[in-house]
Design an enzyme around this catalytic site. Sequence first.
Site, PDB file in Angstrom:
ATOM      1  CG  ASP A  62      48.525  51.696  56.722  1.00 54.41           C
ATOM      2  OD1 ASP A  62      48.840  51.943  57.872  1.00 54.41           O
ATOM      3  OD2 ASP A  62      48.614  50.972  55.799  1.00 54.41           O
ATOM      4  CG  MET A 107      48.926  48.746  63.005  1.00 55.72           C
ATOM      5  SD  MET A 107      47.289  48.423  61.986  1.00 55.72           S
ATOM      6  CE  MET A 107      46.993  46.783  62.964  1.00 55.72           C
TER       7      MET A 107
END
Length: 409
Positions: free
Chosen positions: A143, A187
Amino acid sequence: MNKNILVGQSGGPTAVINASLYGVITEGLAHSDEVHTVYGMLNGIEGFLSGHVVNLSQTLSPEELELLKLTPAAYLGSCRYKLPENLDAPVYSLLFEKFEALEIGCFLYIGGNDSMDTVDKLSRFGALRGSSISFIGVPKTIDNDLPVTDHTPGYGSAAKYVASAVREISLDASVYQQQAVTIIELMGRHAGWVTAASALARKYPGDNPLLIYLPEVPFEMDAFLRDVEQALKRQPNVVVCVSEGIKDQAGRLICEYTSEAQVDTFGHKMLTGCAKLLESYVRNRFGIKVRSVELNVNQRCASLMSSLTDIEEADQSGRQAVTFALSGQTAGMVACRRADTPDGSYRLEYSLTAVSNVCNKEKLFPAEWITGNGSDIGPQFTAYALPLIQGEPVHEMENGLPRYLFLPR
C-alpha cells in the site's frame, strides 16, 4: 553475552517480504561474534504466544536462503493480532518471559502499520520493565502508506505487476472496434498508491487507462458516468482503474452501495466489488459491452513479475534492522530517503525513525499529483515510481515453474 534475534512477519504478505527476512537472517549470521541464534516466530506474535518458534540459524541451507529471497508470501506465516492498548495486560509479561527464556536481545518485526503498532507497544512495555531488548520494525506493505519513509518494500513489485497487467489488459481490450469499457479494481483501502501505478501502463500520452480513481478524491457517480461518456468519444475501448476503497462525498464506500462490507479483526472494512458495481452502472447507462476485472491477491504475490530493485531494498531493510538493533537502538522503524547524487541517479539512504512516528498514521497519495478533476495521475508520480520497478530477478525454474521455499506446517 551473545544476543539472540527473534524475527516475525505480520499482516498481508508481499512479493518481497521474504527478501527482508533473508536480509535479517544473513546479516545476523554475519555477526556470529554478537548473534548466537536467529529465531523465527511462526505466524507472528500470535504464533509466538503459542510457542511456535523455529531456529533459522540451523534450518536453512545457503541454497534455501537464496530461494527464500525470491519466494513470495510470508515464509514464517503471518497473523493479524492486535496487542491490548493497556500495557498492564497480562500478555505483555507473558511475552517478555518468553523473550527471556530464549535470551532474546533483538526483536525484529516485518510488517505494515499494525505491525509497527506492535513494535511500539512492546518497546514501551520494555522501557517500563527496564528491558535491554531492542525492538525494531522492518517496513512492509504494497500500500506504500507508511509515513516518514520514501516508500515501503513491496510497493515497487506491486506497482510493476499492476502496470504490466493493466498494459496487457488494455492491449486485449483494444482488439475489437465495437465500443467497450473494462473496469479494473485494484488494492488500496485509503491510499491510492497501488492504483496510481496503473498510469505506468501507458505506452504513450492519451493511452489506456483513460480514467484512474483513487480513494483520496470523493467519487461521484454522475461525474464518473460523464467521464466515461467523454472517454468513449475519444476511442471505442476504454479502460478504467479504480481503488477498492473509493468512497463518495459522505464517506460511504462505493462497494457498500450493494451490501454492507464486513470488517476484519482490526475493524477494517473488507473491501470488494466496486468494479462489479460500476460495471452494472455503465452497462445500464450506455448499453455497451462492459467487463470488470479484480486483480486481487496477485498484486502482492506475483514474484515472477517482481522488481529487482524492490528485492534488493527489502533485503537491505532487513540488514539495516539488524545493524540498528545490535547497536542498541530500539523503538524504531527502518526508513529510507532518496539521496542527492551528483548525476541525479537513484540511490537510497537508510535511517531509523521513531516507530511512534509511523504506527497508527497513514501516508496518502499526494493531492497535487492527482489531475483530471480527480480522474487521472500527473507526471510527478511517474518520476517517483519508475526507479522502484527497475530490474528483473532470475528465478530458479523446475519443470517450467519457479522454485519457491515453503515451510511445512
